[in-house]
Design a protein around this motif. Sequence first.
Motif, mmCIF file in Angstrom:
data_model
loop_
_atom_site.group_PDB
_atom_site.id
_atom_site.type_symbol
_atom_site.label_atom_id
_atom_site.label_comp_id
_atom_site.label_asym_id
_atom_site.label_seq_id
_atom_site.Cartn_x
_atom_site.Cartn_y
_atom_site.Cartn_z
ATOM 1 N N VAL A 24 0.818 -1.210 0.000
ATOM 2 C CA VAL A 24 0.000 0.000 0.000
ATOM 3 C C VAL A 24 0.853 1.262 0.000
ATOM 4 C CG1 VAL A 24 -1.662 1.325 1.370
ATOM 5 C CG2 VAL A 24 -1.983 -1.138 1.059
ATOM 6 N N GLN A 25 1.995 1.248 0.691
ATOM 7 C CA GLN A 25 2.794 2.465 0.800
ATOM 8 C C GLN A 25 3.243 3.006 -0.554
ATOM 9 O OE1 GLN A 25 6.271 3.018 0.205
ATOM 10 N NE2 GLN A 25 6.517 0.979 -0.708
ATOM 11 N N ALA A 26 3.322 2.139 -1.549
ATOM 12 C CA ALA A 26 3.766 2.573 -2.872
ATOM 13 C C ALA A 26 2.803 3.581 -3.505
ATOM 14 C CB ALA A 26 3.936 1.368 -3.794
ATOM 15 N N PHE A 27 1.566 3.658 -3.006
ATOM 16 C CA PHE A 27 0.558 4.542 -3.602
ATOM 17 C C PHE A 27 0.218 5.729 -2.686
ATOM 18 C CE2 PHE A 27 -0.389 0.067 -4.713
ATOM 19 C CZ PHE A 27 -0.016 0.113 -6.040
ATOM 20 N N MET A 28 1.020 5.936 -1.634
ATOM 21 C CA MET A 28 0.658 6.916 -0.610
ATOM 22 C C MET A 28 1.433 8.217 -0.694
ATOM 23 S SD MET A 28 0.426 4.239 2.592
ATOM 24 C CE MET A 28 0.632 5.545 3.796
ATOM 25 N N GLY A 29 2.383 8.333 -1.605
ATOM 26 C CA GLY A 29 3.223 9.529 -1.645
ATOM 27 C C GLY A 29 2.456 10.780 -2.031
#
Length: 596
Positions: free
Chosen positions: A280-285
């Motif tokens: 999920v973190q890959a889409f949170m920037g």
Amino acid sequence: MQFQAKRLFNSALWVFLLTLLAAYLVGSRVAPTWEVNRVLVEVEWTAEGYIYLEEDGEKRLLERPEAFEDSLLNADTLNQLAAEGQSPEKTEQYVVAQVADGSGGFIEKVYRLQASRHWKLWSFLPALVAIILCWITKEPILSLFAGIVVGAALIGIPDVLSGILIPSIGTESAATILILYLWLLGGLMGVWEKTGASRAFADTMSTHFVRGPRTAKLVAWMLGVIFFQGGTVSAVLVGTTVKPLADKERVSHEELSLIVDATSSPIAVLLAFNAWPLYVQAFMGVAGVSYLATEADRVAFFFRSIPLSFYAIGSVLLTFLLSIDKLPWTPLKLRQARHRARTTGQLDAADAEPLAMTHVQTSAEKKMEQQQGLGDHSSHVLDFLLPLAALLSVAIGTYLAYGSPQVLWAFAVALTLAALLGWYRGMPLRQIVLAMIEGQKSVVLGSFILLLAITIGNLSQEVGGGRYLVSILGNLQAYWALPALVFLMAVVISFSTGTSWATFAVTLPLVMPLAHAIAMNQGLAHPELYLSISFIACLNGGVFGDQCSPISDTTILSSMCTGADLMDHVTTQIPVAMQAAVLAVIGWTVLVLVAV
């Protein structure tokens, strides 16, 4: 009864024909709308100006990225091509852009441009047809195939077999499904049944732990919490483990499948020591947000947001109350299923079509096989527990070693060990092979439905309904309504595609910057809390929609591994999940109004 069945068939046929005509007309006469999503990616530059991109733990060298302003992959160019009846040569590209560094200078950042198309509300047509026909006919195979045909008409592919089905089924993910759920899972269930390991486990649990249907359901709930890897892994492990025990204690398959499904993905969000945060973190920037700048920052943000997972918390707690027969608002159909199972011993409704036909071998059946010379062997609870322990050890061990659980290895080791234990206790090799085949036969229907569900999920993503739904929220002014709308949006996308992870990939890159912009424009006192609430609402919405969708892999596997009818599982699960969803939306809205 025959008249009613004929009327339902005629209704389903008209729905299919009218939507097929509509899809063909829209696809042939309406140009799609193209949108380009820009995602920041972390790379390493080489001395020659090329980039190393790290994905799935591996680095790969990419070509020198083009300047952002020179790229042809932009919405204006793509929509002009669409108006001329043409398609772009590529839909993904890495570009480099100059970004202010905050001190008056500029630094180079690499972005991944991803182009996607949609036909506005018409993009939901394939999934909508499949879901409506599932409700009308309760025939998931025909319903899913009808949705695929409608989707093919919308994107202009007349040859459904070679243009849609074969490319989807002939992929690595589809082959993994066949090997894992058809060969390995089916074989393991067959060996456990034929050796009597399932019966031995049920007898042991009944003697030492279980005192009736409520404690049997409580064991299922506890295992769902323990197997916190989530998703399909949890559904398979919990379902295959508790089914023999629950069947013996007369737990209806509607109740059992609900417990298995409702403690899969919700638990994975709450006990997120799994692959979820890294994915999920890959889409949170969000550009300019310091606490989301690095991968470690985003993972930490994920864990800080977990206490706000009101839907996941509510789902787990309501399922616990259901397990001990204390759920305040138990749906009528679920109460009827519970009464039927406990008074008559019928674990499924009279008209049900369970996705798996395996059952716990009784003592009488065991004795009859021994008399016929087919089963002259003893069984022990270790025949069940040792393969299960091996399965968990390999799955968890490979997750710790490689960052993701090697589920194929885990089930292969478990099946091999179960077969060796059966042979050690006197079961002929031929009977072991036949047991595997019988077990595989029992899950053919579910595996076929799963492949079709994945196909229509991919098709739904290709026609872009999720992208369209996200785009229409861009001008939202009522900041307090954003969490509820984000939750609803994620529900619609995941319910119509049958996947939560793909929903996150579509929604989070747009929801996170939108929430940050609204927090800044509205001058909110606690923008990070507002961003956390919006983020977790999106995450929980994806889980809710995936959990309740009849075309979701976890929904299908929960039905398959517990022996439930797919639509009976769906129709009894949704009312309970809705209670948790309503409470969650109210909680987020109140929290935004009071604390943000």
